[in-house]
Scaffold this motif. Structure first.
Motif, PDB file in Angstrom:
ATOM      1  N   GLN A  72      40.872  53.722 109.667  1.00 22.75           N
ATOM      2  CA  GLN A  72      40.122  52.584 109.133  1.00 22.75           C
ATOM      3  C   GLN A  72      38.616  52.713 109.396  1.00 22.75           C
ATOM      4  N   ASP A  73      38.234  53.081 110.616  1.00 24.03           N
ATOM      5  CA  ASP A  73      36.811  53.185 110.936  1.00 24.03           C
ATOM      6  C   ASP A  73      36.138  54.291 110.131  1.00 24.03           C
ATOM      7  N   TRP A  74      36.834  55.424 109.969  1.00 23.43           N
ATOM      8  CA  TRP A  74      36.300  56.526 109.164  1.00 23.43           C
ATOM      9  C   TRP A  74      36.084  56.054 107.726  1.00 23.43           C
ATOM     10  N   PHE A  75      37.075  55.367 107.182  1.00 22.40           N
ATOM     11  CA  PHE A  75      37.003  54.854 105.812  1.00 22.40           C
ATOM     12  C   PHE A  75      35.858  53.854 105.667  1.00 22.40           C
ATOM     13  N   ASP A  76      35.773  52.916 106.609  1.00 16.11           N
ATOM     14  CA  ASP A  76      34.753  51.866 106.521  1.00 16.11           C
ATOM     15  C   ASP A  76      33.342  52.438 106.554  1.00 16.11           C
ATOM     16  N   ALA A  77      33.170  53.568 107.225  1.00 12.95           N
ATOM     17  CA  ALA A  77      31.847  54.175 107.337  1.00 12.95           C
ATOM     18  C   ALA A  77      31.441  54.943 106.082  1.00 12.95           C
TER      19      ALA A  77
END
Length: 200
Positions: A45-50
């Protein structure tokens, strides 16, 4: 209208779509994860959000490059699967009312465009679902340009479609890639994240 979103002296307004005009983050994440899972690719999720400013194809290629994964299907097939999953959940998409209020306030006064790294078919379908298509003079997507954000191509094409000089355009954006693209295009830009995703 919130003061921090006021367009000031701009002569045309360009709006990113996902994350700016609409809250589609969760639907996009779920759709991308569902498309990649059968091929053994996990999505954080964090990778995607960035990386929300990237097109689906660019995001898939970035994920493969960063993880060293070997894609077991053509990128275009993975994007098509992502799009099917996304459209199946289009009813979950909601408007960001603070940003949509700007478009509604200036409709008929200033030329307005959506300039997005998404796919035209997906955005047009979601626009119809949310009854927003009447607001905009032009729609420019990743499909119409050689380079997606952070390259300036999408915004420059939108300015051309509105017959407005880039320096007279104001961009509403929610991603680092989009903000970089707008600035490279010579346009003023408002980061909507403090309004749409307030902290704490």
């Amino acid at each position: 209208m919130l003061a921090e979103l006021h367009p000031g002296p701009a002569r045309a307004l360009l709006f990113d779509w996902d994350g700016t005009l609409v809250d589609s983050q969760d639907a996009n994440f779920r759709a991308m994860g569902a498309a990649l899972a059968p091929h053994g690719l996990g999505l954080d999720q964090d990778w995607f959000d960035a990386r929300t400013g990237l097109s689906s194809a660019d995001m898939i290629q970035a994920l493969a490059a960063e993880t060293g994964a070997r894609l077991t299907a053509p990128v275009e097939d993975l994007v098509a699967a992502r799009d099917r999953h996304f459209l199946a959940n289009a009813d979950r998409i909601r408007v960001h009312p603070q940003v949509a209020e700007v478009a509604m306030a200036y409709h008929g006064t200033l030329p307005l465009a959506v300039a997005s790294g998404g796919a035209r078919r997906i955005i047009e379908t979601t626009m119809r679902h949310l009854s927003l298509e009447w607001l905009f003079t032009a729609l420019v997507t990743r499909d119409e340009v050689d380079r997606g954000k952070p390259a300036p191509d999408i915004f420059l094409r939108a300015a051309e479609a509105l017959r407005t000089a880039p320096a007279d355009c104001l961009v509403y954006e929610d991603s680092d890639e989009g903000i970089e693209a707008a600035r490279t295009a010579g346009m003023a830009v408002i980061d909507v994240r403090p309004v749409t995703r307030p902290r704490g």
